[in-house]
Design a protein around this motif. Sequence first.
Motif, PDB file in Angstrom:
ATOM      1  N   VAL A   5       8.766 -26.167  10.438  1.00  0.00           N
ATOM      2  CA  VAL A   5       8.344 -26.840  11.671  1.00  0.00           C
ATOM      3  C   VAL A   5       7.954 -25.815  12.729  1.00  0.00           C
ATOM      4  CG1 VAL A   5       9.182 -28.224  13.602  1.00  0.00           C
ATOM      5  CG2 VAL A   5       9.581 -28.988  11.275  1.00  0.00           C
ATOM      6  N   PHE A   6       8.841 -24.850  12.980  1.00  0.00           N
ATOM      7  CA  PHE A   6       8.535 -23.859  14.008  1.00  0.00           C
ATOM      8  C   PHE A   6       7.449 -22.894  13.555  1.00  0.00           C
ATOM      9  CE2 PHE A   6      12.533 -25.413  15.693  1.00  0.00           C
ATOM     10  CZ  PHE A   6      12.189 -25.541  17.029  1.00  0.00           C
ATOM     11  N   GLY A   7       7.320 -22.671  12.260  1.00  0.00           N
ATOM     12  CA  GLY A   7       6.204 -21.874  11.750  1.00  0.00           C
ATOM     13  C   GLY A   7       4.872 -22.577  11.966  1.00  0.00           C
ATOM     14  N   ALA A   8       4.845 -23.896  11.776  1.00  0.00           N
ATOM     15  CA  ALA A   8       3.613 -24.659  12.008  1.00  0.00           C
ATOM     16  C   ALA A   8       3.246 -24.667  13.497  1.00  0.00           C
ATOM     17  CB  ALA A   8       3.776 -26.085  11.495  1.00  0.00           C
ATOM     18  N   ILE A   9       4.247 -24.806  14.364  1.00  0.00           N
ATOM     19  CA  ILE A   9       3.975 -24.759  15.802  1.00  0.00           C
ATOM     20  C   ILE A   9       3.454 -23.385  16.185  1.00  0.00           C
ATOM     21  CG2 ILE A   9       5.035 -24.861  18.094  1.00  0.00           C
ATOM     22  CD1 ILE A   9       6.953 -26.984  16.967  1.00  0.00           C
ATOM     23  N   THR A  10       4.039 -22.334  15.626  1.00  0.00           N
ATOM     24  CA  THR A  10       3.580 -20.973  15.906  1.00  0.00           C
ATOM     25  C   THR A  10       2.141 -20.783  15.430  1.00  0.00           C
ATOM     26  OG1 THR A  10       5.834 -20.166  15.662  1.00  0.00           O
ATOM     27  CG2 THR A  10       4.085 -18.532  15.538  1.00  0.00           C
ATOM     28  N   GLY A  11       1.825 -21.295  14.253  1.00  0.00           N
ATOM     29  CA  GLY A  11       0.456 -21.197  13.748  1.00  0.00           C
ATOM     30  C   GLY A  11      -0.539 -21.942  14.630  1.00  0.00           C
ATOM     31  N   GLY A  12      -0.143 -23.122  15.112  1.00  0.00           N
ATOM     32  CA  GLY A  12      -1.023 -23.865  16.019  1.00  0.00           C
ATOM     33  C   GLY A  12      -1.250 -23.136  17.328  1.00  0.00           C
ATOM     34  N   ALA A  71       3.224 -17.358  21.199  1.00  0.00           N
ATOM     35  CA  ALA A  71       3.248 -17.269  19.736  1.00  0.00           C
ATOM     36  C   ALA A  71       4.205 -16.174  19.268  1.00  0.00           C
ATOM     37  CB  ALA A  71       1.847 -17.013  19.196  1.00  0.00           C
ATOM     38  N   ALA A  72       4.260 -15.069  20.011  1.00  0.00           N
ATOM     39  CA  ALA A  72       5.192 -13.999  19.639  1.00  0.00           C
ATOM     40  C   ALA A  72       6.635 -14.482  19.777  1.00  0.00           C
ATOM     41  CB  ALA A  72       4.956 -12.771  20.513  1.00  0.00           C
ATOM     42  N   LEU A  73       6.958 -15.169  20.869  1.00  0.00           N
ATOM     43  CA  LEU A  73       8.312 -15.686  21.060  1.00  0.00           C
ATOM     44  C   LEU A  73       8.657 -16.732  20.003  1.00  0.00           C
ATOM     45  CD1 LEU A  73       8.427 -15.946  24.948  1.00  0.00           C
ATOM     46  CD2 LEU A  73       9.535 -14.247  23.486  1.00  0.00           C
ATOM     47  N   LEU A  74       7.708 -17.615  19.704  1.00  0.00           N
ATOM     48  CA  LEU A  74       7.944 -18.615  18.661  1.00  0.00           C
ATOM     49  C   LEU A  74       8.098 -17.960  17.291  1.00  0.00           C
ATOM     50  CD1 LEU A  74       5.524 -21.444  19.777  1.00  0.00           C
ATOM     51  CD2 LEU A  74       7.984 -21.651  19.494  1.00  0.00           C
ATOM     52  N   GLY A  75       7.341 -16.909  17.034  1.00  0.00           N
ATOM     53  CA  GLY A  75       7.468 -16.187  15.766  1.00  0.00           C
ATOM     54  C   GLY A  75       8.832 -15.547  15.620  1.00  0.00           C
ATOM     55  N   ILE A  76       9.344 -14.970  16.719  1.00  0.00           N
ATOM     56  CA  ILE A  76      10.684 -14.391  16.684  1.00  0.00           C
ATOM     57  C   ILE A  76      11.721 -15.484  16.446  1.00  0.00           C
ATOM     58  CG2 ILE A  76      12.436 -13.257  18.102  1.00  0.00           C
ATOM     59  CD1 ILE A  76      10.101 -11.667  19.381  1.00  0.00           C
ATOM     60  N   GLY A  77      11.549 -16.626  17.102  1.00  0.00           N
ATOM     61  CA  GLY A  77      12.470 -17.751  16.884  1.00  0.00           C
ATOM     62  C   GLY A  77      12.413 -18.274  15.461  1.00  0.00           C
ATOM     63  N   THR A  78      11.217 -18.363  14.904  1.00  0.00           N
ATOM     64  CA  THR A  78      11.060 -18.821  13.523  1.00  0.00           C
ATOM     65  C   THR A  78      11.740 -17.857  12.564  1.00  0.00           C
ATOM     66  OG1 THR A  78       8.953 -19.847  14.108  1.00  0.00           O
ATOM     67  CG2 THR A  78       9.370 -19.469  11.772  1.00  0.00           C
ATOM     68  N   LEU A  79      11.566 -16.564  12.795  1.00  0.00           N
ATOM     69  CA  LEU A  79      12.212 -15.560  11.960  1.00  0.00           C
ATOM     70  C   LEU A  79      13.735 -15.654  12.085  1.00  0.00           C
ATOM     71  CD1 LEU A  79      11.675 -13.162  10.076  1.00  0.00           C
ATOM     72  CD2 LEU A  79      11.718 -11.701  12.090  1.00  0.00           C
ATOM     73  N   ALA A  80      14.223 -15.892  13.289  1.00  0.00           N
ATOM     74  CA  ALA A  80      15.670 -16.041  13.489  1.00  0.00           C
ATOM     75  C   ALA A  80      16.198 -17.269  12.756  1.00  0.00           C
ATOM     76  CB  ALA A  80      15.986 -16.141  14.976  1.00  0.00           C
ATOM     77  N   PHE A  81      15.453 -18.389  12.784  1.00  0.00           N
ATOM     78  CA  PHE A  81      15.855 -19.577  12.034  1.00  0.00           C
ATOM     79  C   PHE A  81      15.914 -19.273  10.536  1.00  0.00           C
ATOM     80  CE2 PHE A  81      14.418 -22.517  15.539  1.00  0.00           C
ATOM     81  CZ  PHE A  81      15.675 -23.064  15.740  1.00  0.00           C
ATOM     82  N   GLY A  82      14.918 -18.570  10.040  1.00  0.00           N
ATOM     83  CA  GLY A  82      14.892 -18.241   8.616  1.00  0.00           C
ATOM     84  C   GLY A  82      16.053 -17.363   8.200  1.00  0.00           C
TER      85      GLY A  82
END
Length: 142
Positions: A61-68, A92-103
């Motif tokens: 979900v957060f990866g898709a939001i980051t991609g958008g 996008a950078a902040l969302l990418g860091i959050g997505t990586l943290a979720f993973g």
Amino acid sequence: MTTPPPPVRTAGDILFGILLLVLEGVLVLIAAFTLGMRGWADSYGPAPAGPPPVDWVPVLVFGAITGGVLLLAWAMLRGGWSWTAGGQFLAAALLGIGTLAFGIQEWARAHPATPGPTAPATPSEAQCVCRSGGGPCECPGG
């Protein structure tokens, strides 16, 4: 023939960037709330034996939001909205860091660390045998 440069619209560019960031923030809050409620509802079910499997839904979900957001940033950069694009790339950078943290969090939850070697237990007084007559107590292993 050369094309004229795009008109300078700094104030509109900044306001549009702020508007997009607020809308994306609302989207992220809705996604976080929905995923949180999903996890909360799952906590009422029976607990699985052993570690749970990796839950890829928050990462996707957060990866898709980051991609958008990245696609929107690229489109804004191509359209000449440089301040808006900069804000989108930052988001996008902040969302990418959050997505990586979720993973990483999901992976660590599904793959718990094995316990390391433990130190040998020292004998306690309950393991020691004391004889009447005032002699010394005898403890196993020492």
